[in-house]
Design a protein around this motif. Sequence first.
Motif, PDB file in Angstrom:
ATOM      1  N   MET A   1     -40.840  13.920   9.386  1.00 46.92           N
ATOM      2  CA  MET A   1     -39.957  15.058   9.600  1.00 46.92           C
ATOM      3  C   MET A   1     -38.984  15.139   8.237  1.00 46.92           C
ATOM      4  SD  MET A   1     -36.383  15.440  11.999  1.00 46.92           S
ATOM      5  CE  MET A   1     -37.362  15.203  13.483  1.00 46.92           C
ATOM      6  N   ASP A   2     -38.843  16.590   7.681  1.00 51.46           N
ATOM      7  CA  ASP A   2     -38.261  16.619   6.435  1.00 51.46           C
ATOM      8  C   ASP A   2     -36.721  16.218   6.573  1.00 51.46           C
ATOM      9  OD1 ASP A   2     -40.482  17.718   5.261  1.00 51.46           O
ATOM     10  OD2 ASP A   2     -40.111  19.767   5.830  1.00 51.46           O
ATOM     11  N   SER A   3     -36.231  15.917   5.286  1.00 51.80           N
ATOM     12  CA  SER A   3     -35.038  15.558   5.193  1.00 51.80           C
ATOM     13  C   SER A   3     -34.282  16.784   4.310  1.00 51.80           C
ATOM     14  CB  SER A   3     -34.673  14.201   4.781  1.00 51.80           C
ATOM     15  OG  SER A   3     -35.142  13.892   3.282  1.00 51.80           O
ATOM     16  N   ILE A   4     -33.114  16.781   4.450  1.00 50.73           N
ATOM     17  CA  ILE A   4     -32.278  17.947   3.921  1.00 50.73           C
ATOM     18  C   ILE A   4     -30.835  17.639   3.305  1.00 50.73           C
ATOM     19  CG2 ILE A   4     -31.032  20.092   3.858  1.00 50.73           C
ATOM     20  CD1 ILE A   4     -33.009  20.674   6.379  1.00 50.73           C
ATOM     21  N   ILE A   5     -30.741  17.666   1.840  1.00 49.85           N
ATOM     22  CA  ILE A   5     -29.361  17.443   1.183  1.00 49.85           C
ATOM     23  C   ILE A   5     -28.750  18.627   1.080  1.00 49.85           C
ATOM     24  CG2 ILE A   5     -28.485  16.298  -0.923  1.00 49.85           C
ATOM     25  CD1 ILE A   5     -31.402  14.651  -1.354  1.00 49.85           C
ATOM     26  N   LYS A   6     -27.566  18.503   1.641  1.00 52.46           N
ATOM     27  CA  LYS A   6     -26.755  19.692   1.535  1.00 52.46           C
ATOM     28  C   LYS A   6     -25.561  19.331   0.264  1.00 52.46           C
ATOM     29  CE  LYS A   6     -27.022  20.637   6.269  1.00 52.46           C
ATOM     30  NZ  LYS A   6     -26.136  20.853   7.709  1.00 52.46           N
ATOM     31  N   LEU A   7     -26.001  19.965  -0.935  1.00 52.57           N
ATOM     32  CA  LEU A   7     -25.066  19.527  -2.176  1.00 52.57           C
ATOM     33  C   LEU A   7     -24.905  20.842  -2.690  1.00 52.57           C
ATOM     34  CD1 LEU A   7     -24.335  17.538  -4.455  1.00 52.57           C
ATOM     35  CD2 LEU A   7     -26.843  17.915  -5.419  1.00 52.57           C
ATOM     36  N   GLU A   8     -23.820  20.971  -3.322  1.00 51.38           N
ATOM     37  CA  GLU A   8     -23.398  22.134  -3.884  1.00 51.38           C
ATOM     38  C   GLU A   8     -22.647  21.826  -5.372  1.00 51.38           C
ATOM     39  OE1 GLU A   8     -20.374  24.131  -1.646  1.00 51.38           O
ATOM     40  OE2 GLU A   8     -21.605  24.779   0.090  1.00 51.38           O
ATOM     41  N   ASP A   9     -22.511  22.836  -6.383  1.00 50.07           N
ATOM     42  CA  ASP A   9     -22.143  22.596  -7.406  1.00 50.07           C
ATOM     43  C   ASP A   9     -20.825  22.117  -7.492  1.00 50.07           C
ATOM     44  OD1 ASP A   9     -24.536  23.448  -8.423  1.00 50.07           O
ATOM     45  OD2 ASP A   9     -23.401  25.611  -9.082  1.00 50.07           O
ATOM     46  N   ILE A  10     -20.291  21.200  -8.613  1.00 50.63           N
ATOM     47  CA  ILE A  10     -19.013  20.702  -8.343  1.00 50.63           C
ATOM     48  C   ILE A  10     -18.094  21.178  -9.803  1.00 50.63           C
ATOM     49  CG2 ILE A  10     -17.680  18.290  -8.887  1.00 50.63           C
ATOM     50  CD1 ILE A  10     -20.277  17.289  -7.323  1.00 50.63           C
ATOM     51  N   LYS A  11     -17.073  21.342  -9.512  1.00 50.73           N
ATOM     52  CA  LYS A  11     -16.224  21.699 -10.559  1.00 50.73           C
ATOM     53  C   LYS A  11     -15.203  20.753 -10.831  1.00 50.73           C
ATOM     54  CE  LYS A  11     -16.519  26.964 -10.207  1.00 50.73           C
ATOM     55  NZ  LYS A  11     -15.751  28.344 -10.132  1.00 50.73           N
TER      56      LYS A  11
END
Length: 247
Positions: A1-11
């Motif tokens: 099964m695939d894994s997903i990293i929920k990551l956004e840009d950081i200011k």
Amino acid sequence: MDSIIKLEDIKVKEWGTAKIEFEVTDENGNPIDGRIAVKINQKTHFNTKVKDGKFSEVMDFSSYHNKEYRLDVIYGGNAECAPSMQTAKIIVEKADPIFISIKELQNACYRLKKWIEVNKKVPGKILIDKHEVTIGNLFNLLVTAVKNLSENNKDDIELKWVQTPSVSSETITEDMLLSYDEYIKITEDLYTEMDENKFCPGFVDYNEEKIGFMNLIYIYSTLITNSSVDNGLLSGVYVTPWKKVVA
């Protein structure tokens, strides 16, 4: 099964701290556990495990002054989910310049000398007017202050970033006296080197011997503690081998 990293840009505000946080889930959105690594410009800053799919850590960004940095999060996988990697950006928002007065520096140097004499080492940071200043940035301030006072410049000094050395190398074994002209020459060389390279040296050469960075911090703290905008700089400063200072 695939894994997903929920990551956004950081200011992050320049000289400030910011929270690095993200979630790791399976392809169905369920949180998963496993080992992760967090890298900034390919240098690992966190190597740990996530539990219930969540990671959140506050990081000090006071040494980050470029506009952007690459942020990589690597998930190592587990028995059910495959490894994965996600990339984002750390965006540094420029802050207004920070200026430190000679009086504030004198107060910091007085506290620093007392701290060294009690703890027998140099701290990594010191607080100046509510700002956490790394010891390398403090040294840059001290060198600039001595240079300015030698030129009768009494202006406040802008806090600028330089890299703190990882090693302090010293070979002097006897006490010595640096005259005004001698320590001003050393000061001018240090100022030029740090201004050009953004890096504090681990030592300076003097009469075919080395005065280490930690001792330089102590020496320049002594100079600033005992100088003033009205009376100027000391006519000379004694240098004691660092091993004796912290004995």
